[in-house]
Design an enzyme around this catalytic site. Structure first.
Site, PDB file in Angstrom:
ATOM      1  N   THR A  16       0.814  -1.208   0.000  1.00 14.49           N
ATOM      2  CA  THR A  16       0.000   0.000   0.000  1.00 14.49           C
ATOM      3  C   THR A  16       0.849   1.261   0.000  1.00 14.49           C
ATOM      4  O   THR A  16       1.984   1.243   0.477  1.00 14.49           O
ATOM      5  CB  THR A  16      -0.901  -0.008   1.259  1.00 14.49           C
ATOM      6  OG1 THR A  16      -1.541   1.246   1.397  1.00 14.49           O
ATOM      7  CG2 THR A  16      -0.084  -0.246   2.529  1.00 14.49           C
ATOM      8  N   ASP A  17       0.278   2.354  -0.472  1.00 14.85           N
ATOM      9  CA  ASP A  17       0.975   3.645  -0.399  1.00 14.85           C
ATOM     10  C   ASP A  17       1.004   4.183   1.033  1.00 14.85           C
ATOM     11  O   ASP A  17       1.749   5.125   1.323  1.00 14.85           O
ATOM     12  CB  ASP A  17       0.338   4.672  -1.349  1.00 14.85           C
ATOM     13  CG  ASP A  17      -1.128   4.979  -1.044  1.00 14.85           C
ATOM     14  OD1 ASP A  17      -1.712   4.340  -0.143  1.00 14.85           O
ATOM     15  OD2 ASP A  17      -1.702   5.858  -1.717  1.00 14.85           O
ATOM     16  N   GLU A  18       0.201   3.577   1.930  1.00 16.20           N
ATOM     17  CA  GLU A  18       0.144   4.113   3.299  1.00 16.20           C
ATOM     18  C   GLU A  18       1.464   3.940   4.041  1.00 16.20           C
ATOM     19  O   GLU A  18       1.688   4.598   5.059  1.00 16.20           O
ATOM     20  CB  GLU A  18      -1.009   3.461   4.074  1.00 16.20           C
ATOM     21  CG  GLU A  18      -2.354   3.710   3.414  1.00 16.20           C
ATOM     22  CD  GLU A  18      -3.546   3.453   4.327  1.00 16.20           C
ATOM     23  OE1 GLU A  18      -3.360   3.352   5.545  1.00 16.20           O
ATOM     24  OE2 GLU A  18      -4.653   3.352   3.793  1.00 16.20           O
ATOM     25  N   TYR A  67      -2.061  -0.577  10.916  1.00 17.07           N
ATOM     26  CA  TYR A  67      -2.135  -1.238   9.602  1.00 17.07           C
ATOM     27  C   TYR A  67      -0.912  -0.920   8.750  1.00 17.07           C
ATOM     28  O   TYR A  67      -0.217  -1.818   8.264  1.00 17.07           O
ATOM     29  CB  TYR A  67      -3.410  -0.807   8.855  1.00 17.07           C
ATOM     30  CG  TYR A  67      -3.377  -1.134   7.374  1.00 17.07           C
ATOM     31  CD1 TYR A  67      -3.426  -2.448   6.935  1.00 17.07           C
ATOM     32  CD2 TYR A  67      -3.261  -0.119   6.413  1.00 17.07           C
ATOM     33  CE1 TYR A  67      -3.368  -2.754   5.582  1.00 17.07           C
ATOM     34  CE2 TYR A  67      -3.207  -0.416   5.067  1.00 17.07           C
ATOM     35  CZ  TYR A  67      -3.259  -1.727   4.650  1.00 17.07           C
ATOM     36  OH  TYR A  67      -3.194  -2.036   3.315  1.00 17.07           O
ATOM     37  N   LYS A 103       2.174  -3.308   7.338  1.00 16.89           N
ATOM     38  CA  LYS A 103       2.485  -3.481   5.906  1.00 16.89           C
ATOM     39  C   LYS A 103       3.923  -3.044   5.623  1.00 16.89           C
ATOM     40  O   LYS A 103       4.622  -3.659   4.813  1.00 16.89           O
ATOM     41  CB  LYS A 103       1.505  -2.673   5.032  1.00 16.89           C
ATOM     42  CG  LYS A 103       0.078  -3.188   5.012  1.00 16.89           C
ATOM     43  CD  LYS A 103      -0.067  -4.594   4.440  1.00 16.89           C
ATOM     44  CE  LYS A 103       0.137  -4.663   2.941  1.00 16.89           C
ATOM     45  NZ  LYS A 103      -0.193  -6.015   2.408  1.00 16.89           N
TER      46      LYS A 103
HETATM   47  P1  NAD Z   1      -9.422  -7.651   1.869  1.00 11.20           P
HETATM   48  O1  NAD Z   1      -9.478  -7.388   3.342  1.00 11.20           O
HETATM   49  O2  NAD Z   1     -10.622  -7.407   1.030  1.00 11.20           O
HETATM   50  O3  NAD Z   1      -9.017  -9.174   1.634  1.00 11.20           O
HETATM   51  C1  NAD Z   1      -8.030  -9.826   2.374  1.00 11.20           C
HETATM   52  C2  NAD Z   1      -8.130 -11.335   2.102  1.00 11.20           C
HETATM   53  O4  NAD Z   1      -7.063 -11.980   2.819  1.00 11.20           O
HETATM   54  C3  NAD Z   1      -9.439 -11.947   2.582  1.00 11.20           C
HETATM   55  O5  NAD Z   1      -9.952 -12.830   1.604  1.00 11.20           O
HETATM   56  C4  NAD Z   1      -9.040 -12.704   3.833  1.00 11.20           C
HETATM   57  O6  NAD Z   1      -9.843 -13.855   4.084  1.00 11.20           O
HETATM   58  C5  NAD Z   1      -7.603 -13.094   3.514  1.00 11.20           C
HETATM   59  N1  NAD Z   1      -6.781 -13.310   4.726  1.00 11.20           N
HETATM   60  C6  NAD Z   1      -6.684 -12.466   5.791  1.00 11.20           C
HETATM   61  N2  NAD Z   1      -5.860 -13.021   6.714  1.00 11.20           N
HETATM   62  C7  NAD Z   1      -5.437 -14.206   6.198  1.00 11.20           C
HETATM   63  C8  NAD Z   1      -4.560 -15.214   6.677  1.00 11.20           C
HETATM   64  N3  NAD Z   1      -3.975 -15.128   7.883  1.00 11.20           N
HETATM   65  N4  NAD Z   1      -4.321 -16.292   5.891  1.00 11.20           N
HETATM   66  C9  NAD Z   1      -4.910 -16.398   4.673  1.00 11.20           C
HETATM   67  N5  NAD Z   1      -5.767 -15.473   4.181  1.00 11.20           N
HETATM   68  C10 NAD Z   1      -6.020 -14.396   4.945  1.00 11.20           C
HETATM   69  O7  NAD Z   1      -8.159  -6.851   1.354  1.00 11.20           O
HETATM   70  P2  NAD Z   1      -7.946  -6.110  -0.053  1.00 11.20           P
HETATM   71  O8  NAD Z   1      -8.502  -4.750   0.028  1.00 11.20           O
HETATM   72  O9  NAD Z   1      -8.340  -7.019  -1.149  1.00 11.20           O
HETATM   73  O10 NAD Z   1      -6.358  -5.956  -0.032  1.00 11.20           O
HETATM   74  C11 NAD Z   1      -5.530  -6.997  -0.545  1.00 11.20           C
HETATM   75  C12 NAD Z   1      -4.082  -6.596  -0.363  1.00 11.20           C
HETATM   76  O11 NAD Z   1      -3.821  -5.384  -1.049  1.00 11.20           O
HETATM   77  C13 NAD Z   1      -3.674  -6.346   1.085  1.00 11.20           C
HETATM   78  O12 NAD Z   1      -2.382  -6.858   1.270  1.00 11.20           O
HETATM   79  C14 NAD Z   1      -3.703  -4.847   1.223  1.00 11.20           C
HETATM   80  O13 NAD Z   1      -2.777  -4.418   2.203  1.00 11.20           O
HETATM   81  C15 NAD Z   1      -3.273  -4.420  -0.161  1.00 11.20           C
HETATM   82  N6  NAD Z   1      -3.774  -3.108  -0.607  1.00 11.20           N
HETATM   83  C16 NAD Z   1      -5.098  -2.795  -0.514  1.00 11.20           C
HETATM   84  C17 NAD Z   1      -5.552  -1.575  -0.998  1.00 11.20           C
HETATM   85  C18 NAD Z   1      -7.011  -1.197  -0.944  1.00 11.20           C
HETATM   86  O14 NAD Z   1      -7.357  -0.064  -1.282  1.00 11.20           O
HETATM   87  N7  NAD Z   1      -7.924  -2.076  -0.581  1.00 11.20           N
HETATM   88  C19 NAD Z   1      -4.658  -0.680  -1.561  1.00 11.20           C
HETATM   89  C20 NAD Z   1      -3.316  -1.020  -1.637  1.00 11.20           C
HETATM   90  C21 NAD Z   1      -2.895  -2.258  -1.167  1.00 11.20           C
HETATM   91  O1  TDX Z   2     -17.073   5.796   7.271  1.00 11.11           O
HETATM   92  C1  TDX Z   2     -16.011   6.303   6.844  1.00 11.11           C
HETATM   93  N1  TDX Z   2     -15.913   7.652   6.743  1.00 11.11           N
HETATM   94  C2  TDX Z   2     -14.782   8.281   6.326  1.00 11.11           C
HETATM   95  O2  TDX Z   2     -14.737   9.522   6.260  1.00 11.11           O
HETATM   96  C3  TDX Z   2     -14.876   5.492   6.469  1.00 11.11           C
HETATM   97  C4  TDX Z   2     -14.937   3.990   6.553  1.00 11.11           C
HETATM   98  C5  TDX Z   2     -13.755   6.145   6.025  1.00 11.11           C
HETATM   99  N2  TDX Z   2     -13.689   7.493   5.972  1.00 11.11           N
HETATM  100  C6  TDX Z   2     -12.470   8.155   5.460  1.00 11.11           C
HETATM  101  C7  TDX Z   2     -11.160   7.684   6.045  1.00 11.11           C
HETATM  102  C8  TDX Z   2     -10.205   7.816   4.883  1.00 11.11           C
HETATM  103  O3  TDX Z   2      -9.673   9.123   4.821  1.00 11.11           O
HETATM  104  O4  TDX Z   2     -12.406   7.831   4.066  1.00 11.11           O
HETATM  105  C9  TDX Z   2     -11.065   7.577   3.649  1.00 11.11           C
HETATM  106  C10 TDX Z   2     -10.977   6.171   3.110  1.00 11.11           C
HETATM  107  O5  TDX Z   2     -11.124   5.281   4.203  1.00 11.11           O
HETATM  108  P1  TDX Z   2     -11.015   3.693   4.007  1.00 11.11           P
HETATM  109  O6  TDX Z   2     -11.981   3.254   2.982  1.00 11.11           O
HETATM  110  O7  TDX Z   2     -11.082   3.077   5.379  1.00 11.11           O
HETATM  111  O8  TDX Z   2      -9.564   3.541   3.355  1.00 11.11           O
HETATM  112  P2  TDX Z   2      -8.101   3.971   3.847  1.00 11.11           P
HETATM  113  O9  TDX Z   2      -8.043   4.117   5.323  1.00 11.11           O
HETATM  114  O10 TDX Z   2      -7.683   5.153   3.030  1.00 11.11           O
HETATM  115  O11 TDX Z   2      -7.256   2.659   3.425  1.00 11.11           O
HETATM  116  C11 TDX Z   2      -7.530   1.999   2.168  1.00 11.11           C
HETATM  117  O12 TDX Z   2      -6.590   2.356   1.186  1.00 11.11           O
HETATM  118  C12 TDX Z   2      -5.277   1.893   1.331  1.00 11.11           C
HETATM  119  C13 TDX Z   2      -7.524   0.472   2.338  1.00 11.11           C
HETATM  120  O13 TDX Z   2      -8.466   0.108   3.338  1.00 11.11           O
HETATM  121  C14 TDX Z   2      -6.152  -0.047   2.676  1.00 11.11           C
HETATM  122  O14 TDX Z   2      -6.160  -1.462   2.751  1.00 11.11           O
HETATM  123  C15 TDX Z   2      -5.215   0.403   1.588  1.00 11.11           C
HETATM  124  O15 TDX Z   2      -3.905  -0.001   1.897  1.00 11.11           O
END
Ligand code: NAD
Ligand code: TDX
Length: 351
Positions: free
Chosen positions: A133-135, A158, A162
C-alpha cells in the site's frame, strides 16, 4: 504459469483471479483463510474453470503453506492476504501484526525453501510478488507525491504492519536472492469491495436511508484506482517486472473524502432518486479517525515508463460503474450485512 494467490477471496485478490481466469491462460490456486473479509461468492464468476483451485488455510500455518507449494508448484506467488482495514487496526492491532508481519514471514520462509529446491531455469523464472500500500509512506501535505524512493513513515498499526512486511520481502531478496517484487498502490474501489470501506459503506448506507459518516471535516485526500486497473497492473508486474524492483501504482485521481461522498450521492440521485430530498441530506460529520493521514498521492511514472501500464478508467467512469454494481448486486452485500458486518462505526480509539 501457475499462480498462487494468497487472499484471493478478498476484494483485490478476487479481482485479480477473475482477471487471470478470464484474460490469461494461467492456472490459479487461491490460498485464503476466509476471515470476515474473505467472500467466496466473489469468485463464483470463475470458480467452475478447470484452471481455478481453492484452499482454505492460514498463511501463518507453515505446514499448510509448504503443502500448497509442494502440491501446486507455483511459478508466481501473488501475496495479497492481509488484514486490510485501518479502523480495525486501531481497535485490534494484534491480528495485523500476526497476519501481515508473521504471515508474510511464513510465506517468505516457505517460498525460499521451495525455490531452493527448483532447477536453475525455474529458480530464475520464479517471482514472489508482495502487494502493498501507499500508506507505508506516511501522510503528505497539500503538495507532492510518493515515489518508489520516498522514505517509509507508517503511522497506523495497519500501515506499520504493511511496512514491516515490505521490509521482510526486500530482505529476502537481498539476503537470499529470492526474486521478489513489491507494489505499493493507492486506494482501490470497485465491485466486491467489503462494506467497511468508505465507498461501499456510503453507497449501502445511502440506500438504507442511514446517516453517511464523514470523518473529521472531510478534507482528507485519497488517490483512487479502479480495482480492475490494479489487477491489470499486478499481472504486468509479475509477468514483466524486474525482480528486486518496487513499483508504485496509482489512479492519478486525488479526491477529498467529501468530494467522493457527494459524487456517490449525485449518482444515486440520478439512478435511484429518493421519494423526497437528496442523498446528500444524509451526510453527517463524525469524530475523526485517530491519527488520520491527511493526504496520499502516487507518482506512477515508473510503472508507466517501464511496463507501459496506465489506468484505463477515470474516477468518474469507475465510480459510476461501482454505484451501478452495488445497485444490481444487492444480494452480495446484503448477505454480508446479515452475517458479518452491518456498517457500524469502527476504529474510535479509547486511549
Ligand atoms: P481484503 O481485506 O478485502 O481481503 C483480504 C483477504 O485476505 C481476505 O480474503 C481474507 O480472508 C484473507 N486473509 C486475511 N488473513 C489471512 C490469513 N492469515 N491467511 C490467509 N488469508 C487471509 O483486502 P484487499 O482490500 O483485497 O487488499 C488486498 C491486499 O492489497 C492487502 O495486502 C492490502 O494491504 C493491499 N492493498 C489494498 C488496498 C485497498 O485499497 N484495498 C490498496 C493497496 C494495497
Ligand atoms: O465511514 C467512513 N468515513 C470516512 O470519512 C470510512 C470507513 C472512512 N472514511 C475516510 C477515512 C479515509 O480518509 O475515508 C477515507 C478512506 O477510508 P477507508 O476506505 O477506510 O480507506 P483507507 O483508510 O484510506 O485505506 C484503504 O486504502 C489503502 C484500504 O483500506 C487499505 O487497505 C489500503 O492499503
Amino acid at each position: 504459469m501457475r499462480i498462487l494467490v494468497t487472499g484471493g477471496a478478498g476484494f483485490i485478490g478476487s479481482a485479480l483471479v477473475r482477471r487471470l481466469i478470464r484474460h490469461s491462460d494461467h492456472e490459479v490456486l487461491v490460498f485464503d483463510k476466509l476471515t470476515y473479509a474473505g467472500v467466496l461468492s466473489s469468485l463464483d464468476p470463475v470458480s467452475s474453470s478447470d484452471r481455478y483451485r481453492f484452499i482454505q488455510a492460514d498463511i501463518c500455518d507453515a505446514d499448510a503453506v509448504a503443502r500448497a507449494f509442494r502440491d501446486f508448484a507455483p511459478e508466481v506467488v501473488a501475496h495479497l492476504a492481509a488484514e486490510s482495514h485501518v479502523d480495525r487496526s486501531i481497535d485490534g492491532p494484534g491480528a495485523f501484526v500476526q497476519t501481515n508481519v508473521v504471515g508474510t514471514f511464513v510465506m517468505l520462509s516457505q517460498a525460499l525453501a521451495y525455490w531452493r529446491g527448483l532447477d536453475e531455469a525455474a529458480r530464475s523464472a520464479f517471482r514472489f510478488h508482495h502487494i502493498s500500500t501507499d500508506e507505508v509512506f506516511g501522510s503528505l501535505g497539500e503538495d507532492g507525491f510518493f515515489t518508489e524512493t520516498t522514505p517509509y513513515d507508517p503511522r497506523s498499526p495497519y500501515s506499520a504492519s504493511k511496512a514491516g512486511s515490505d521490509h521482510l520481502v526486500r530482505a529476502w531478496g537481498h539476503t537470499y536472492g529470492l526474486p521478489v517484487l513489491v507494489t505499493n498502490c493507492s486506494n482501490n474501489y470497485g465491485p466486491f469491495h467489503f462494506p467497511e470501506k468508505l465507498i461501499p459503506l456510503i453507497i449501502i448506507r445511502a440506500l438504507n436511508g442511514e446517516p453517511l459518516p464523514v470523518y473529521g471535516d472531510g478534507s482528507n485526500v485519497r488517490d483512487w484506482l479502479f480495482v480492475d486497473d490494479h489487477a491489470r497492473a499486478l499481472q504486468a508486474v509479475f509477468e514483466t517486472g524486474k525482480p528486486g524492483e518496487t513499483y508504485n501504482v496509482g489512479g492519478n485521481a486525488e479526491r477529498k473524502n467529501i468530494e467522493v461522498v457527494t459524487a456517490i450521492c449525485s449518482i444515486l440521485d440520478r439512478l435511484r432518486p429518493k421519494a423526497e430530498g437528496r442523498y446528500a441530506d444524509q451526510i453527517t460529520y463524525v469524530t475523526d479517525r485517530p491519527g488520520h493521514d491527511h493526504r496520499y498521492a502516487i507518482d506512477a511514472a515508473k510503472i508507466r515508463a517501464d511496463l507501459g501500464w496506465t489506468p484505463s478508467v477515470t474516477f468518474e467512469q469507475g465510480i459510476e460503474q461501482t454505484v451501478a454494481w452495488y445497485l444490481e448486486n444487492q444480494s452480495w452485500w446484503r448477505d454480508i450485512l446479515d452475517a458479518r458486518y452491518s456498517t457500524q462505526r469502527l476504529g474510535v480509539a479509547h486511549g
